[in-house]
Motif scaffolding. Structure first.
Motif, PDB file in Angstrom:
ATOM      1  N   UNK A  34       0.839  -1.097  -0.093  1.00 34.57           N
ATOM      2  CA  UNK A  34      -0.001  -0.050   0.235  1.00 34.57           C
ATOM      3  C   UNK A  34       0.793   1.187  -0.074  1.00 34.57           C
ATOM      4  N   UNK A  35       0.389   2.291  -0.548  1.00 36.03           N
ATOM      5  CA  UNK A  35       1.033   3.662  -0.554  1.00 36.03           C
ATOM      6  C   UNK A  35       0.785   4.173   1.142  1.00 36.03           C
ATOM      7  N   UNK A  36       2.283   4.351   1.478  1.00 35.54           N
ATOM      8  CA  UNK A  36       2.207   4.853   2.927  1.00 35.54           C
ATOM      9  C   UNK A  36       2.349   6.364   2.967  1.00 35.54           C
ATOM     10  N   UNK A  37       2.352   6.966   1.980  1.00 35.18           N
ATOM     11  CA  UNK A  37       2.655   8.316   1.802  1.00 35.18           C
ATOM     12  C   UNK A  37       3.642   8.602   2.704  1.00 35.18           C
ATOM     13  N   UNK A  38       3.632   9.766   3.635  1.00 34.36           N
ATOM     14  CA  UNK A  38       4.380  10.208   4.680  1.00 34.36           C
ATOM     15  C   UNK A  38       4.251   9.519   5.935  1.00 34.36           C
ATOM     16  N   UNK A  39       3.566   8.463   6.023  1.00 34.19           N
ATOM     17  CA  UNK A  39       3.351   7.691   7.362  1.00 34.19           C
ATOM     18  C   UNK A  39       4.681   7.050   7.434  1.00 34.19           C
ATOM     19  N   UNK A  76      -6.066  -9.575  11.505  1.00 28.33           N
ATOM     20  CA  UNK A  76      -6.672  -8.337  11.199  1.00 28.33           C
ATOM     21  C   UNK A  76      -5.981  -7.591  10.120  1.00 28.33           C
ATOM     22  N   UNK A  77      -4.575  -7.452  10.294  1.00 30.28           N
ATOM     23  CA  UNK A  77      -4.047  -6.810   8.977  1.00 30.28           C
ATOM     24  C   UNK A  77      -4.134  -7.434   7.670  1.00 30.28           C
ATOM     25  N   UNK A  78      -4.512  -8.932   7.554  1.00 28.06           N
ATOM     26  CA  UNK A  78      -4.541  -9.402   6.593  1.00 28.06           C
ATOM     27  C   UNK A  78      -5.726  -8.755   5.668  1.00 28.06           C
ATOM     28  N   UNK A  79      -6.764  -8.663   6.371  1.00 23.11           N
ATOM     29  CA  UNK A  79      -7.949  -8.195   5.761  1.00 23.11           C
ATOM     30  C   UNK A  79      -7.799  -6.484   5.563  1.00 23.11           C
ATOM     31  N   UNK A  80      -7.147  -5.863   6.593  1.00 20.69           N
ATOM     32  CA  UNK A  80      -7.020  -4.671   6.479  1.00 20.69           C
ATOM     33  C   UNK A  80      -6.207  -3.945   5.453  1.00 20.69           C
ATOM     34  N   UNK A  81      -5.018  -4.618   5.225  1.00 21.34           N
ATOM     35  CA  UNK A  81      -4.316  -4.168   4.009  1.00 21.34           C
ATOM     36  C   UNK A  81      -4.975  -4.324   2.558  1.00 21.34           C
ATOM     37  N   UNK A  82      -5.822  -5.607   2.465  1.00 27.37           N
ATOM     38  CA  UNK A  82      -6.520  -5.241   1.250  1.00 27.37           C
ATOM     39  C   UNK A  82      -7.606  -4.312   1.233  1.00 27.37           C
ATOM     40  N   UNK A  83      -8.142  -4.115   2.381  1.00 26.04           N
ATOM     41  CA  UNK A  83      -9.189  -3.022   2.555  1.00 26.04           C
ATOM     42  C   UNK A  83      -8.616  -1.669   2.058  1.00 26.04           C
ATOM     43  N   UNK A  84      -7.390  -1.548   2.656  1.00 19.34           N
ATOM     44  CA  UNK A  84      -6.629  -0.069   2.502  1.00 19.34           C
ATOM     45  C   UNK A  84      -6.319  -0.021   0.934  1.00 19.34           C
ATOM     46  N   UNK A  85      -5.837  -1.069   0.209  1.00 22.57           N
ATOM     47  CA  UNK A  85      -5.588  -0.925  -0.982  1.00 22.57           C
ATOM     48  C   UNK A  85      -7.022  -0.651  -1.887  1.00 22.57           C
ATOM     49  N   UNK A  86      -7.847  -1.430  -1.549  1.00 25.83           N
ATOM     50  CA  UNK A  86      -9.265  -0.995  -2.010  1.00 25.83           C
ATOM     51  C   UNK A  86      -9.711   0.446  -2.156  1.00 25.83           C
ATOM     52  N   UNK A  87      -9.705   1.014  -0.886  1.00 27.44           N
ATOM     53  CA  UNK A  87     -10.179   2.175  -0.571  1.00 27.44           C
ATOM     54  C   UNK A  87      -9.443   3.196  -1.389  1.00 27.44           C
ATOM     55  N   UNK A  88      -7.735   3.047  -1.072  1.00 27.62           N
ATOM     56  CA  UNK A  88      -7.252   3.980  -1.916  1.00 27.62           C
ATOM     57  C   UNK A  88      -7.556   3.957  -3.388  1.00 27.62           C
ATOM     58  N   UNK A  89      -7.843   2.918  -3.980  1.00 30.66           N
ATOM     59  CA  UNK A  89      -8.305   2.843  -5.413  1.00 30.66           C
ATOM     60  C   UNK A  89      -9.658   3.232  -5.891  1.00 30.66           C
ATOM     61  N   UNK A  90     -10.485   3.080  -4.948  1.00 29.84           N
ATOM     62  CA  UNK A  90     -11.946   3.363  -4.940  1.00 29.84           C
ATOM     63  C   UNK A  90     -12.296   4.036  -3.518  1.00 29.84           C
ATOM     64  N   UNK A  91     -12.559   5.306  -3.202  1.00 28.47           N
ATOM     65  CA  UNK A  91     -12.941   5.610  -2.104  1.00 28.47           C
ATOM     66  C   UNK A  91     -14.242   5.208  -1.475  1.00 28.47           C
TER      67      UNK A  91
END
Length: 181
Positions: A34-39, A76-91
């Motif tokens: 995932x794009x962590x940006x400035x994190x 939890x991180x397993x599904x969360x990482x997928x979710x963050x990828x998708x949220x960043x692709x499609x808000x």
């Protein structure tokens, strides 16, 4: 570690069983997915376990996944990482994560809030009330205006079975349903 495809009533899913005693992490970091940006959180430099990477890939292929693993192994991180990828692709991507108890949902909300805050999401915390892109929706928080106002736009809603039975009409249809722990 084993993997099986189980078919029941024409519904297929992947079952992953993970034994943390023998597990070695991969050379893939969160920031590679995932794009962590400035994190600059340790979270972004966390090396993934093989089961975490496999779950993300399976979800990306549109597969349903059942993951069994010990506490603290990163389910939890397993599904969360997928979710963050998708949220960043499609808000508009939405997750409904159901936890068996309010206290577990509260613990996970705290962790996910910290991840999402660092990643630049619009998340807010007022004591134990979480709202914005992440909502903790339970008997303690459901009457809060910020929580109610966030339900229709939140990307991730953490709740428990009782709230689903009582208030299912208040929650928009999710893209991903997670039964965690």
């Amino acid at each position: 570690q084993r993997q099986m495809c189980i078919r029941d009533r024409d519904y297929a899913y992947i079952l992953k069983t993970f034994n943390s005693e023998k597990a070695e992490k991969t050379n893939v970091k969160v920031r590679d997915l995932i794009d962590c940006g400035s994190c600059n959180s340790e979270f972004c430099d966390y090396f993934l376990y093989p089961h975490q990477l496999e779950v993300v890939k399976a979800l990306e292929r549109g597969e349903s996944v059942v993951l069994t693993a010990p506490t603290g192994s990163g389910k939890t991180e397993s599904w969360f990482l997928y979710a963050v990828k998708r949220i960043k692709e499609n808000g508009g991507f939405r997750v409904l994560a159901v936890y068996p108890t309010k206290s577990l949902a509260s613990d996970q909300a705290y962790r996910l809030y910290n991840y999402m805050k660092c990643l630049g999401f619009n998340v807010h915390k007022d004591g134990t009330v979480y709202y914005g892109s992440l909502v903790r929706y339970d008997g303690d928080t459901s009457r809060k205006a910020d929580v109610r106002n966030s339900l229709s736009t939140a990307n991730i809603i953490l709740t428990n079975p009782q709230m689903l039975f009582n208030n299912l009409t208040n929650i928009r249809r999710p893209n991903l349903v997670v039964l965690d722990e």
